[in-house]
Design an enzyme around this catalytic site. Sequence first.
Site, mmCIF file in Angstrom:
data_model
loop_
_atom_site.group_PDB
_atom_site.id
_atom_site.type_symbol
_atom_site.label_atom_id
_atom_site.label_comp_id
_atom_site.label_asym_id
_atom_site.label_seq_id
_atom_site.Cartn_x
_atom_site.Cartn_y
_atom_site.Cartn_z
ATOM 1 N N ASP A 264 1.039 -1.246 0.119
ATOM 2 C CA ASP A 264 0.119 -0.096 0.083
ATOM 3 C C ASP A 264 0.802 1.214 0.100
ATOM 4 O OD1 ASP A 264 -2.113 1.572 0.112
ATOM 5 O OD2 ASP A 264 -2.751 1.334 2.148
ATOM 6 N N ASN B 151 -10.691 -4.124 3.757
ATOM 7 C CA ASN B 151 -10.589 -4.480 2.407
ATOM 8 C C ASN B 151 -9.372 -5.236 2.069
ATOM 9 O OD1 ASN B 151 -8.987 -2.111 2.775
ATOM 10 N ND2 ASN B 151 -8.896 -1.802 0.761
#
Length: 1029
Positions: free
Chosen positions: A320, A713
């Site tokens: 990320d 998520n």
Amino acid sequence: MNTSQVLDDLGANLENGLSTSEVERRLTVYGTNEMRGGGRPSWLKILLRQLANIMTVILIAAIVVAFVIKDWIEASVLIGVIVFNSAVGFVQEFKAEKTMDSLRKMSSPTSRVLRGGHQVVVPTIELVPGDIIYLESGDVIGADCRLFEVFNFDTDEALLTGEALPVSKEVDSFDDPEISLGDRINLAFASTTVTKGRAKGIVYATSMSSEVGKIAKKLIETDKRKKTPLQKGLDKMSWTLLAIATASVVIVFGANKFKVNTDVLLYAVGVGVATIPEGLVAVVTLTMSLGVHTLAKKHALVRQLVALESLGSITNICTDKTGTITCNNMVLVRAWLPKEGFFRVSGLGLEPVGEVTKIVKLPSISRPDDARVNFTEDVFGNGSNGSIGEKAKVLVNDFSDSEGTVTVDTTNMSASFRRLTEAAALCNMSEIKRNSETGEWVGIGDPTEIALQVFASKLSMSKPQLVSSSTGDKWSVICEYPFDSSIKRMSVVAKNEATDEQILFIKGASERVVPCCTGRQDGGTENITELAPDDLQTSLDPWIKEMARDGLRVLSIAYRHLSPEERSVNMNKVDRELVETNMTFIGLVGIYDPPRPESYPSVMECYRAGIKVTMLTGDHPDTASAIAREVGILQDEVSSQIGDGSSNHNDVISLGPTVMTAREFDRLSDDEIDALPELPQVIARCSPDTKVKMIQAMHRRQGIVAMTGDGVNDAPALKFADVGIAMGLSGSDVAKQASEIILTDDNFATIVRAIREGRRVFSNIQRFCCVLVAGNIAELVCLVVGLAFKDKLGETVFPLSPVAILINNLLTGSPPAMALGVEKAWPTIMDEPPRSSTSGLFTREVQSDIVFYGFTIGLLSISNFWLVIDGFGNGEMGQHCNKEYSESCDLVYRARGTVFATLTLGILLHSYNCRRLRGPMWSWRMIKRFNENKFLLAGVVSGTILCIMCMYIPGLNNKVLKMTGISWEWGIVLITLLVFLIISELYKLAKRKLLKPISVATEEQERLQRIWTENTLTPGGAGSDTCKM
């Protein structure tokens, strides 16, 4: 789709909501609104799974044997090993169910809905599709809903999108079903939180049909109970050794013509025990546990020991952006003013330390290329009206470009820059404070406003300083028009107590601030150029796009003086649409979440190790690609065209093959993805499905994938990856439970350290496996070949007694192996490409090493038995020498002492040999590092001392171990050990000459390693200035 279509499809009613009977019917159809797991497994089944493996079965058999021969210590140790291994596996597997528990706890207990014409509060589990739900600040949304009425409504969707900034919601419909979750601004999702405003919505998805429910479903479907290559290798080795042990026992019985007496039975048991490395599982577990302990000190918590093995094989890291690559702090790093150009702001984080510098063009100066001088120059105009200049001191860095830098402060800043700083401080509701206990700076309020306040503080013009000033202008805020997500701007009326003037400051999105302006300020206070909003926007567009290309979030700032009539009325009662007009544009500011300083060198370290880094983020493509370029994930400049620059969600964004949006990637079939020359290095606007699809694509390319994540998520991708890595500071409980490793500092650099540790642990496991199993093979060869020696009665004369076999096993087994388990990583460990996932623990080379070294030590040992008896002795074998000592057995007993010394010391020296499986170990350079591994040195020295003690302690040697001390035979032992070392070095030399490298880099891994070389080993390599925005 629009609201009316949603109402028709769901049979909903905006005026009265659903009736009680209809709710009951729908509960029957859709079920209750709660997460459904796969059912908690039986603890007994989990426990049995821990015991149902071949090594555990062998250990149990070894325990039985230990009890038979009354070796209580051996039995106790083995029982402890089984209990420890089973307990660790049981606890880890039982914890897995907590993932679903965490998801269940995320839902709100109650929700406000419209039913039967009345607002009622109902348990969230009773929500059904078609319910009209009311939402306000602080609520945890109970189900996915379509919004039809919003008022300044923002939600925190970090758990679904991974992005920290709240999302402003609108009611306008969109037609593209493939639009990413982060861009579905007319929907609110279950388990997300309302951060501001209020809204009404129509529930359209509950339970497992909601977005968070889809994630839960993927978690249930994902099964990671497959055995790792290490586990498979240990199982295969266990079966092989079990077969060899069984065959050896049969050979012992056969050599004695199946006349099995007590001595033969004990010898057969000893041979069988010598074949099985009973301490292997314990040493593997201990080595991994020590690796876990080491990583914990380096901010990585390993939840599953097998993750350490996978770390050494990692070929791809999917990471990320926010908080992992970046600092997770919004920072103002650039400003632009008409006629003055760009300003750069240094300093990261919330600490108000840094300086503002201006790059300026200077007169041409003829100087040598390497000259650097300080001189004074009027930079802007004549320095009037407080403009930058006034003999500012400039450091010229590059005379070829005739550029220098000016440090801006309150003494030389222009009137425009001063006004911009005042606006940043006063049109701001945030605060920054220093924690008196920790000394750390913390921000209170919106992240964007905090960045503006830190910027003003760096210039000693923060809001507290301006409102409490005793030396300069003192300000007070008398009216505020708060930020409204529908118009994307905020304004305040501030009063200068010294001059009594009142000024309206406004900040916000450029497309919402510029239409309020009728001119711009150019330098001096009175230097205002009148411009129509469209002309002003046209003049600003190139600069806005330039800042946006660098990943900056661009805000516009403007102001105007209030008229005498306006100063006489209460501005709080005046409509803001009437107030926010005729503004004067001041400038632009660029804010972004900067990369961590260590991100660039960590990415380069990955390239050095042949590991590819891919960024999967929910952020905008421009922001993602800018950060990726800055930290080295993207090496070449990629296209940054984004349609026509409009905000239409239906535009197809394309940034070339290395940067894609989730929409583009998701549209590709598996065959189309596999046909790509290389997978994208950056995917923006990423969804949970996109992350899983990327991992699947990497798996099809034989990749071993590590995936980072923090939100709910990310949980499916964390489960699906070979190594799931969750964030400890910002990560949700769901993400942590779905992962194998948790980073306590949320830092990408920690992942690289973990990979290095994983490689070290696996290399060490290979080293001590070579020692343990080769030692067992050596014992087996010596003991089986020794069956050829028979006395005058035709009875087999054992080269070692059964007890001596067990003592030898004890001295040469676990101690040196455990010491090799803590061997430090060699400096070149990250120069090798990732280990092949199919190679496993026992590669062909390791297998050949085990067989070669085992047979060499075993044959040399039994050769010494022959040399003492027949080579230098008279061949006297005595009678019943397996039972007790007699004068006729003296030569046999001395031969046994020689074998015991040779076998024990040979295996102990071999443990040093295994520090480097290919490199020379007995060169002068390595001999100087002999005591580097103090545990190994202690193990070898203590093993040697105990070996000598066993040979010379009266009673122990001849009555228990069936051997005696030796004298001139030590010469044979020492020569044999020297021969073994020479043979070992020749064997390694042959391997270096004839065999290919241990790990062969693929073409892609070679390219990555070239990138590392070019960026770190060449002068002026990129990345020397990590945060230079």
